[in-house]
Design an enzyme around this catalytic site. Structure first.
Site, mmCIF file in Angstrom:
data_model
loop_
_atom_site.group_PDB
_atom_site.id
_atom_site.type_symbol
_atom_site.label_atom_id
_atom_site.label_comp_id
_atom_site.label_asym_id
_atom_site.label_seq_id
_atom_site.Cartn_x
_atom_site.Cartn_y
_atom_site.Cartn_z
ATOM 1 N N GLU A 147 0.856 -1.203 0.000
ATOM 2 C CA GLU A 147 0.000 0.000 0.000
ATOM 3 C C GLU A 147 0.884 1.242 0.000
ATOM 4 O O GLU A 147 1.818 1.344 0.779
ATOM 5 C CB GLU A 147 -0.845 -0.042 1.292
ATOM 6 C CG GLU A 147 -1.723 1.131 1.539
ATOM 7 C CD GLU A 147 -2.776 1.267 0.475
ATOM 8 O OE1 GLU A 147 -2.560 2.089 -0.427
ATOM 9 O OE2 GLU A 147 -3.787 0.542 0.536
ATOM 10 N N LEU A 149 -0.714 4.484 -0.179
ATOM 11 C CA LEU A 149 -1.598 5.649 -0.040
ATOM 12 C C LEU A 149 -1.011 6.713 0.883
ATOM 13 O O LEU A 149 -0.248 6.409 1.798
ATOM 14 C CB LEU A 149 -2.965 5.217 0.483
ATOM 15 C CG LEU A 149 -3.113 4.691 1.914
ATOM 16 C CD1 LEU A 149 -3.211 5.809 2.934
ATOM 17 C CD2 LEU A 149 -4.329 3.825 1.994
ATOM 18 N N LYS A 200 8.600 -1.192 -1.126
ATOM 19 C CA LYS A 200 7.807 -0.407 -0.176
ATOM 20 C C LYS A 200 8.705 0.231 0.897
ATOM 21 O O LYS A 200 8.622 1.423 1.183
ATOM 22 C CB LYS A 200 6.746 -1.311 0.463
ATOM 23 C CG LYS A 200 5.975 -0.687 1.597
ATOM 24 C CD LYS A 200 5.149 0.502 1.171
ATOM 25 C CE LYS A 200 4.615 1.257 2.374
ATOM 26 N NZ LYS A 200 3.960 2.484 2.051
ATOM 27 N N PHE A 245 8.358 16.491 -1.314
ATOM 28 C CA PHE A 245 9.082 16.060 -0.111
ATOM 29 C C PHE A 245 10.366 16.858 0.108
ATOM 30 O O PHE A 245 11.355 16.335 0.615
ATOM 31 C CB PHE A 245 9.341 14.543 -0.133
ATOM 32 C CG PHE A 245 8.195 13.776 0.471
ATOM 33 C CD1 PHE A 245 6.985 13.687 -0.195
ATOM 34 C CD2 PHE A 245 8.290 13.176 1.722
ATOM 35 C CE1 PHE A 245 5.894 13.028 0.361
ATOM 36 C CE2 PHE A 245 7.213 12.503 2.293
ATOM 37 C CZ PHE A 245 6.026 12.438 1.600
ATOM 38 N N ALA A 248 11.048 22.162 4.087
ATOM 39 C CA ALA A 248 11.706 22.199 5.400
ATOM 40 C C ALA A 248 10.650 22.393 6.482
ATOM 41 O O ALA A 248 9.601 22.987 6.238
ATOM 42 C CB ALA A 248 12.712 23.342 5.432
ATOM 43 N N CYS A 256 3.837 5.625 9.005
ATOM 44 C CA CYS A 256 4.622 4.790 8.091
ATOM 45 C C CYS A 256 6.088 5.212 7.985
ATOM 46 O O CYS A 256 6.980 4.414 8.279
ATOM 47 C CB CYS A 256 4.002 4.837 6.687
ATOM 48 S SG CYS A 256 2.363 4.130 6.657
HETATM 49 N N1 LIG Z 1 -2.127 4.378 7.246
HETATM 50 C C1 LIG Z 1 -1.437 4.595 6.146
HETATM 51 O O1 LIG Z 1 -1.351 5.719 5.642
HETATM 52 C C2 LIG Z 1 -0.709 3.477 5.449
HETATM 53 C C3 LIG Z 1 -0.126 3.710 4.191
HETATM 54 C C4 LIG Z 1 0.581 2.676 3.585
HETATM 55 C C5 LIG Z 1 0.724 1.465 4.238
HETATM 56 N N2 LIG Z 1 0.154 1.281 5.465
HETATM 57 C C6 LIG Z 1 0.338 -0.008 6.137
HETATM 58 O O2 LIG Z 1 -0.924 -0.643 6.231
HETATM 59 C C7 LIG Z 1 -1.003 -1.415 7.433
HETATM 60 C C8 LIG Z 1 -2.211 -0.977 8.229
HETATM 61 O O3 LIG Z 1 -2.006 0.351 8.659
HETATM 62 P P1 LIG Z 1 -3.198 1.218 9.267
HETATM 63 O O4 LIG Z 1 -2.680 2.592 9.441
HETATM 64 O O5 LIG Z 1 -4.432 0.989 8.491
HETATM 65 O O6 LIG Z 1 -3.354 0.493 10.713
HETATM 66 P P2 LIG Z 1 -4.511 0.732 11.797
HETATM 67 O O7 LIG Z 1 -3.850 0.524 13.105
HETATM 68 O O8 LIG Z 1 -5.231 2.000 11.506
HETATM 69 O O9 LIG Z 1 -5.553 -0.454 11.514
HETATM 70 C C9 LIG Z 1 -5.302 -1.798 11.738
HETATM 71 C C10 LIG Z 1 -6.645 -2.518 11.917
HETATM 72 O O10 LIG Z 1 -6.416 -3.929 11.948
HETATM 73 C C11 LIG Z 1 -7.290 -4.506 12.909
HETATM 74 N N3 LIG Z 1 -6.776 -5.819 13.284
HETATM 75 C C12 LIG Z 1 -5.704 -6.122 14.049
HETATM 76 N N4 LIG Z 1 -5.561 -7.469 14.128
HETATM 77 C C13 LIG Z 1 -6.549 -8.014 13.385
HETATM 78 C C14 LIG Z 1 -6.920 -9.348 13.072
HETATM 79 N N5 LIG Z 1 -6.244 -10.381 13.537
HETATM 80 N N6 LIG Z 1 -7.997 -9.533 12.263
HETATM 81 C C15 LIG Z 1 -8.712 -8.499 11.795
HETATM 82 N N7 LIG Z 1 -8.403 -7.216 12.073
HETATM 83 C C16 LIG Z 1 -7.335 -6.962 12.840
HETATM 84 C C17 LIG Z 1 -7.317 -3.477 14.028
HETATM 85 O O11 LIG Z 1 -8.425 -3.648 14.888
HETATM 86 C C18 LIG Z 1 -7.364 -2.175 13.220
HETATM 87 O O12 LIG Z 1 -8.699 -1.818 12.944
HETATM 88 C C19 LIG Z 1 0.328 -1.179 8.157
HETATM 89 O O13 LIG Z 1 1.219 -2.215 7.835
HETATM 90 C C20 LIG Z 1 0.816 0.122 7.575
HETATM 91 O O14 LIG Z 1 2.224 0.238 7.659
HETATM 92 C C21 LIG Z 1 -0.575 2.252 6.083
#
Ligand SMILES: NC(=O)c1ccc[n+]([C@@H]2O[C@H](COP(=O)([O-])OP(=O)(O)OC[C@H]3O[C@@H](n4cnc5c(N)ncnc54)[C@H](O)[C@@H]3O)[C@@H](O)[C@H]2O)c1
Length: 439
Positions: A147, A149, A200, A245, A248, A256
């Site tokens: 991801e 985003l 990533k 990016f 300053a 992330c």
């Molecule tokens: N937030 C961002 O901008 C973004 C961008 C790129 C990549 N990512 C990656 O995406 C992943 C998720 O990030 P996020 O910010 O959405 O995290 P988050 O903490 O907002 O959400 C994680 C969700 O997973 C749920 N969860 C945990 N264990 C679970 C399980 N066993 N079964 C079902 N649900 C479960 C939690 O309850 C929570 O709702 C991470 O690896 C992050 O690095 C996030």
């Protein structure tokens, strides 16, 4: 296509809603029943422009539903996408606890030949491990499709990504994931699982490096009374460098970029080397977030009861995400040094208050925040903050009326003409200029 998305946080809800908008039949699963109930009432519990409308539309069309993972009526479909969180351990190494649990649960319920697609950010090598441990003996095909985003622009980013990376060993599964993205016009890179994971991590580490680079240039600009914004333009117009990016400011935050940069430095030691570059990137960033503290310390040798207002708590505008936000760190440090700290954010006041407790005060408007403050720190350049009536803010403050622009997002001349003592980051206002306003 029937698709399930496991983990309804920032990344998961956006993925589920946008895939349903593409016409797929999507079920979003989470372990948090409150979150599922709220999603079923079209409330994503996160602030992301356009997301609530997309959820409502696709739920009404019955293309999008949300279920708790304990529901008995499970149907994970042809592709199951993992989007659970991957936080850092205190030593900086990635914590994959949620990944293992969700993968175990998902592979138990997936049908033969289905695809297990990893969208969470996992360190290089994790996918191969998952494939051999959970997928091979069940004829499940593992794909890494990270991801990228940006919070605040996540819906737009889903439909117009710069690239789609698909790492996988089974060509049919790779093609299925290409098909899942049909309707999105973007370059697709097909590669090995471990390379997709590396892309990533490397992307975030590079973004972190760009920010720390310009911040280090800002320190030189400060020393030599040069203007880092003009330096940015001069650098950024070179196509080999690019402007994005290169702002300053008080450094990067969010869920992330800091986490993955830290992970690199901690993982390097597992392989017997030190990541000199990325360790320095993190050091510069840490130092950067403390600039407002150093400025206040310089102006007020006695910081007790200095009244400071912090404008903006999320790590950037258009999101309510406060994870690793510099504003949170600064509020904590200043209040521990005796300042009276008040904060305001257009969206994340409540989340920030939960994090900071009673040590700081929260205000419901910019005007309330500015009353009698000696110093205002503009930390997150929300439009509503930038477009505020700065003359009114000036009138309501107390001397010495310092405005620290932590993202260089205001016009210094306009602000100085109002009367503020304006300080930016690397905008040619050296620390000796502050001597005239030392209290
Ligand atoms: N937030 C961002 O901008 C973004 C961008 C790129 C990549 N990512 C990656 O995406 C992943 C998720 O990030 P996020 O910010 O959405 O995290 P988050 O903490 O907002 O959400 C994680 C969700 O997973 C749920 N969860 C945990 N264990 C679970 C399980 N066993 N079964 C079902 N649900 C479960 C939690 O309850 C929570 O709702 C991470 O690896 C992050 O690095 C996030």
């Amino acid at each position: 296509m029937k698709i399930s998305v496991i983990g309804m946080g920032y990344a998961g809800v956006v993925t589920a809603a946008c895939l349903s908008e593409l016409g797929h039949e999507v079920i979003g699963y989470d372990i948090d029943s409150q979150r599922i109930n709220s999603l079923n009432s079209f409330n994503p519990q996160i602030f992301e422009p356009g997301l609530d409308k997309l959820i409502e539309k696709n739920c009404n069309l019955k293309r999008l539903t949300f279920q708790h993972i304990d529901d008995s009526d499970l149907n994970l479909g042809e592709i199951s996408i993992i989007t659970v969180g991957t936080p850092s351990d205190p030593n900086g190494s990635p914590n994959l606890e949620y990944i293992w649990k969700s993968v175990e649960w998902t592979t138990k319920h997936l049908k033969d030949n289905a695809v297990l697609l990893m969208r969470s950010t996992v360190q290089p090598g994790t996918g191969d491990l998952i494939e051999s441990k959970f997928c091979e003996h069940q004829s499940i095909n593992y794909i890494s499709c990270p991801e990228f985003l940006r919070e605040g622009e996540a819906v737009k980013d889903f439909f117009t990504p710069d690239r789609i990376i698909i790492g996988g060993n089974n060509s049919k599964a790779v093609e299925k994931v290409v098909q899942m993205h049909s309707g999105i016009d973007s370059p697709i890179i097909k590669t090995k699982i471990i390379t997709a994971e590396m892309i990533k991590f490397a992307s975030n580490a590079f973004l972190a490096t760009k920010i720390s680079f310009i911040n280090e240039m800002a320190a030189f600009c400060e020393a030599w009374s040069a203007d880092v914004d003009d330096v940015k333009d001069g650098l950024g117009l070179d196509h080999r460098i690019g402007k994005s990016f290169l702002n300053a400011g008080v450094g990067f935050g969010g869920s992330c970029v800091p986490k993955e940069t830290r992970a690199f430095t901690s993982l390097a030691s597992n392989y017997g080397f030190k990541s000199h570059l990325l360790s320095s990137v993190l050091e510069v960033n840490e130092n950067q977030s403390q600039i407002p503290v150093r400025i206040i310390q310089k102006i007020f040798p006695d910081m007790n009861n200095v009244r400071v207002g912090i404008l903006g708590m999320s790590f950037k505008p258009n999101t309510d995400d406060i994870r690793e936000s510099p504003s949170i760190k600064i509020a904590q440090t200043l209040s521990s040094l005796g300042c009276q700290v008040s904060c305001f954010d257009p969206i994340s006041n409540q989340k920030s208050a939960e994090k900071l407790g009673t040590s700081v005060k929260f205000e419901t408007s910019i005007n309330n925040l500015s009353q009698n403050k000696n110093v205002i720190l503009l930390m997150t350049p929300w439009d509503s903050i930038l477009n505020t009536d700065w003359e009114h803010i000036y009138d309501s403050m107390s001397e010495p009326k310092i405005l620290f622009d932590g993202r260089n997002s205001l016009n210094p001349e306009t602000i100085k003409n109002i009367g503020f003592n304006y300080v930016g980051v690397g905008r040619g206002i050296s620390s000796s200029d502050l001597d005239s306003i030392i209290i």
